[in-house]
Design a protein around this motif. Structure first.
Motif, short mmCIF file in Angstrom:
data_model
loop_
_atom_site.label_atom_id
_atom_site.label_comp_id
_atom_site.label_asym_id
_atom_site.label_seq_id
_atom_site.Cartn_x
_atom_site.Cartn_y
_atom_site.Cartn_z
N VAL A 29 0.42 -1.39 -0.10
CA VAL A 29 -0.47 0.02 0.00
C VAL A 29 0.92 1.38 -0.25
O VAL A 29 0.92 2.44 -0.91
CB VAL A 29 -0.85 0.04 0.80
N GLU A 30 2.16 1.21 0.33
CA GLU A 30 2.57 2.59 0.96
C GLU A 30 3.99 2.32 0.07
O GLU A 30 4.19 1.19 -0.48
CB GLU A 30 3.26 3.04 2.10
N ARG A 31 5.07 2.86 -0.23
CA ARG A 31 5.93 2.34 -0.98
C ARG A 31 7.41 2.27 -0.04
O ARG A 31 7.03 2.84 1.33
CB ARG A 31 6.29 4.23 -1.08
N LEU A 32 7.94 1.61 -0.02
CA LEU A 32 8.97 0.49 0.76
C LEU A 32 9.86 0.45 -0.18
O LEU A 32 10.47 -0.02 -1.55
CB LEU A 32 8.54 -0.63 1.27
N CYS A 33 11.58 0.65 -0.06
CA CYS A 33 12.70 1.07 -0.43
C CYS A 33 13.06 -1.33 -0.01
O CYS A 33 13.12 -1.38 0.30
CB CYS A 33 13.46 1.30 0.65
N LEU A 34 13.46 -1.26 -1.15
CA LEU A 34 13.22 -2.52 -1.57
C LEU A 34 14.93 -3.03 -2.89
O LEU A 34 14.43 -2.20 -3.56
CB LEU A 34 12.31 -3.30 -2.29
N GLU A 35 14.51 -4.00 -2.93
CA GLU A 35 16.06 -4.17 -4.00
C GLU A 35 16.00 -5.79 -4.38
O GLU A 35 15.87 -6.52 -3.06
CB GLU A 35 17.60 -3.42 -3.06
N MET A 36 16.55 -5.83 -5.26
CA MET A 36 16.04 -7.84 -5.57
C MET A 36 18.13 -8.28 -4.53
O MET A 36 18.93 -7.58 -4.57
CB MET A 36 16.34 -7.79 -7.17
N PHE A 37 17.49 -9.40 -4.32
CA PHE A 37 18.19 -9.99 -3.78
C PHE A 37 19.49 -10.36 -4.57
O PHE A 37 20.83 -10.04 -4.11
CB PHE A 37 17.43 -11.69 -3.23
N LYS A 38 19.79 -10.33 -5.54
CA LYS A 38 21.31 -10.71 -6.45
C LYS A 38 21.71 -9.97 -6.55
O LYS A 38 22.65 -9.70 -6.99
CB LYS A 38 20.33 -10.98 -8.15
N ASN A 39 21.01 -8.19 -6.89
CA ASN A 39 21.87 -7.39 -6.74
C ASN A 39 22.41 -6.42 -5.36
O ASN A 39 23.38 -6.60 -5.81
CB ASN A 39 21.04 -6.47 -6.92
#
Length: 65
Positions: A29-39
């Motif tokens: 629902v809200e924005r969240l800082c996420l990153e791909m596991f491989k990166n």
């Protein structure tokens, strides 16, 4: 999914037993800082908790827009 062959064993299970894994789509629902596991492995891990209980843990393998 079967860990060795990565074939689907059951569609839409109600629960997973220890040692089992599944591909899950989660929408936020809200924005969240996420990153791909491989990166970037530290930001590519996810833990879902409900009332001080861990209900799921995993890795981000794909992001959909």
């Amino acid at each position: 999914m079967d860990q060795k062959t990565v074939n689907v064993t059951k569609e839409h299970p109600k629960a997973l037993k220890p040692g089992m894994f599944a591909v899950v789509k989660v929408s936020l629902v809200e924005r969240l800082c996420l990153e791909m596991f491989k990166n970037f492995q530290n930001l590519g891990r996810v833990v879902l908790r409900h009332e001080n209980h861990t209900i799921a843990a995993g890795q981000i393998t794909e992001m959909l827009s």
